[in-house]
Design a protein around this motif. Structure first.
Motif, PDB file in Angstrom:
ATOM      1  N   UNK A  59      80.272  47.884  96.824  1.00  0.00           N
ATOM      2  CA  UNK A  59      79.761  49.000  98.005  1.00  0.00           C
ATOM      3  C   UNK A  59      81.177  49.566  98.286  1.00  0.00           C
ATOM      4  N   UNK A  60      82.265  48.852  98.371  1.00  0.00           N
ATOM      5  CA  UNK A  60      83.628  49.213  99.083  1.00  0.00           C
ATOM      6  C   UNK A  60      84.357  50.030  97.845  1.00  0.00           C
ATOM      7  N   UNK A  61      84.101  49.777  96.610  1.00  0.00           N
ATOM      8  CA  UNK A  61      84.715  50.371  95.589  1.00  0.00           C
ATOM      9  C   UNK A  61      83.920  51.644  95.386  1.00  0.00           C
ATOM     10  N   UNK A  62      82.848  51.747  95.337  1.00  0.00           N
ATOM     11  CA  UNK A  62      81.975  52.877  95.367  1.00  0.00           C
ATOM     12  C   UNK A  62      82.405  54.048  96.478  1.00  0.00           C
ATOM     13  N   UNK A  63      82.545  53.545  97.442  1.00  0.00           N
ATOM     14  CA  UNK A  63      82.691  54.484  98.692  1.00  0.00           C
ATOM     15  C   UNK A  63      84.425  54.930  98.377  1.00  0.00           C
ATOM     16  N   UNK A  64      85.155  54.219  98.042  1.00  0.00           N
ATOM     17  CA  UNK A  64      86.740  54.570  97.777  1.00  0.00           C
ATOM     18  C   UNK A  64      86.531  55.578  96.599  1.00  0.00           C
ATOM     19  N   UNK A  65      85.874  55.370  95.610  1.00  0.00           N
ATOM     20  CA  UNK A  65      85.808  56.007  94.401  1.00  0.00           C
ATOM     21  C   UNK A  65      85.339  57.500  94.789  1.00  0.00           C
ATOM     22  N   UNK A  66      83.898  57.567  95.554  1.00  0.00           N
ATOM     23  CA  UNK A  66      83.632  58.785  95.832  1.00  0.00           C
ATOM     24  C   UNK A  66      84.426  59.741  96.616  1.00  0.00           C
ATOM     25  N   UNK A  67      84.966  58.936  97.542  1.00  0.00           N
ATOM     26  CA  UNK A  67      85.910  59.835  98.425  1.00  0.00           C
ATOM     27  C   UNK A  67      87.017  60.268  97.752  1.00  0.00           C
ATOM     28  N   UNK A  68      87.727  59.564  96.766  1.00  0.00           N
ATOM     29  CA  UNK A  68      88.735  59.926  95.863  1.00  0.00           C
ATOM     30  C   UNK A  68      88.626  60.835  95.077  1.00  0.00           C
ATOM     31  N   UNK A  69      87.500  60.725  94.347  1.00  0.00           N
ATOM     32  CA  UNK A  69      86.986  61.717  93.036  1.00  0.00           C
ATOM     33  C   UNK A  69      86.626  62.936  93.807  1.00  0.00           C
ATOM     34  N   UNK A  70      85.958  63.074  94.787  1.00  0.00           N
ATOM     35  CA  UNK A  70      85.345  64.349  95.567  1.00  0.00           C
ATOM     36  C   UNK A  70      87.030  65.158  95.909  1.00  0.00           C
ATOM     37  N   UNK A  71      87.700  64.212  96.543  1.00  0.00           N
ATOM     38  CA  UNK A  71      88.943  65.131  97.170  1.00  0.00           C
ATOM     39  C   UNK A  71      89.733  65.391  95.863  1.00  0.00           C
ATOM     40  N   UNK A  72      89.806  64.715  94.809  1.00  0.00           N
ATOM     41  CA  UNK A  72      90.660  65.328  93.611  1.00  0.00           C
ATOM     42  C   UNK A  72      90.143  66.395  93.003  1.00  0.00           C
ATOM     43  N   UNK A  73      88.631  66.488  92.644  1.00  0.00           N
ATOM     44  CA  UNK A  73      88.119  67.534  92.113  1.00  0.00           C
ATOM     45  C   UNK A  73      88.251  68.730  93.045  1.00  0.00           C
ATOM     46  N   UNK A  74      87.942  68.629  94.299  1.00  0.00           N
ATOM     47  CA  UNK A  74      88.307  69.908  95.123  1.00  0.00           C
ATOM     48  C   UNK A  74      89.561  70.552  95.209  1.00  0.00           C
ATOM     49  N   UNK A  75      90.468  69.396  95.250  1.00  0.00           N
ATOM     50  CA  UNK A  75      91.935  69.978  95.257  1.00  0.00           C
ATOM     51  C   UNK A  75      92.175  70.664  93.812  1.00  0.00           C
ATOM     52  N   UNK A  76      91.700  69.986  92.731  1.00  0.00           N
ATOM     53  CA  UNK A  76      92.024  70.813  91.495  1.00  0.00           C
ATOM     54  C   UNK A  76      91.268  72.057  91.562  1.00  0.00           C
ATOM     55  N   UNK A  77      90.032  72.195  92.009  1.00  0.00           N
ATOM     56  CA  UNK A  77      89.328  73.496  91.958  1.00  0.00           C
ATOM     57  C   UNK A  77      90.303  74.593  93.029  1.00  0.00           C
ATOM     58  N   UNK A  78      90.758  74.022  94.024  1.00  0.00           N
ATOM     59  CA  UNK A  78      91.477  75.087  94.983  1.00  0.00           C
ATOM     60  C   UNK A  78      92.618  75.424  94.281  1.00  0.00           C
ATOM     61  N   UNK A  79      93.485  74.482  93.429  1.00  0.00           N
ATOM     62  CA  UNK A  79      94.846  74.632  92.932  1.00  0.00           C
ATOM     63  C   UNK A  79      94.425  75.748  91.570  1.00  0.00           C
ATOM     64  N   UNK A  80      93.401  75.660  90.980  1.00  0.00           N
ATOM     65  CA  UNK A  80      92.889  76.460  90.124  1.00  0.00           C
ATOM     66  C   UNK A  80      92.739  78.036  90.333  1.00  0.00           C
ATOM     67  N   UNK A  81      92.143  78.009  91.519  1.00  0.00           N
ATOM     68  CA  UNK A  81      91.854  79.224  92.193  1.00  0.00           C
ATOM     69  C   UNK A  81      92.932  80.145  92.593  1.00  0.00           C
ATOM     70  N   UNK A  82      94.017  79.435  93.083  1.00  0.00           N
ATOM     71  CA  UNK A  82      95.067  80.212  93.501  1.00  0.00           C
ATOM     72  C   UNK A  82      95.805  81.008  92.502  1.00  0.00           C
ATOM     73  N   UNK A  83      96.362  82.357  92.435  1.00  0.00           N
ATOM     74  CA  UNK A  83      96.928  83.152  91.257  1.00  0.00           C
ATOM     75  C   UNK A  83      98.248  82.510  91.174  1.00  0.00           C
ATOM     76  N   UNK A  84      98.747  82.395  90.026  1.00  0.00           N
ATOM     77  CA  UNK A  84      99.824  81.901  89.800  1.00  0.00           C
ATOM     78  C   UNK A  84     101.069  83.053  89.978  1.00  0.00           C
ATOM     79  N   UNK A  85     102.382  82.625  90.082  1.00  0.00           N
ATOM     80  CA  UNK A  85     103.440  83.476  90.492  1.00  0.00           C
ATOM     81  C   UNK A  85     103.569  84.764  89.442  1.00  0.00           C
TER      82      UNK A  85
END
Length: 91
Positions: A59-85
């Motif tokens: 349960x602890x491992x699952x909760x940590x995994x969900x939180x970290x995985x969701x954050x990384x995925x949304x951060x990756x999406x946000x980074x990919x949507x920002x236009x490059x210089x």
């Protein structure tokens, strides 16, 4: 524009090696931010359940995994949507 996002469980556990991390594709085309966040959360729960179900403190491992995985995925999406210089300089 990004049409799909590959969600990969973050190796938050010492036992789970990155090479063994599961992944799910989440379609993004035509979806609002709220829909994308909901689907990323659902996919993270699915991937993390598969990855942590044999852990001693699952349960602890699952909760940590969900939180970290969701954050990384949304951060990756946000980074990919920002236009490059370079694309900004071309305009």
């Amino acid at each position: 524009m990004i049409r799909t996002l590959v969600l990969t469980a973050v190796a938050t556990l010492a036992i789970t090696a990155p090479a063994h991390a599961g992944s799910i594709r989440v379609a993004l085309a035509g979806k609002s931010l709220a829909q994308v966040e909901a689907e990323v959360g659902k996919a993270a729960r699915t991937v993390c359940f598969r990855e942590t179900r044999s852990e001693t403190l699952a349960l602890e491992a699952y909760n940590r995994c969900v939180k970290a995985t969701t954050q990384v995925a949304l951060d990756t999406l946000a980074t990919a949507q920002v236009p490059s210089n370079s694309s900004l300089a071309a305009n």
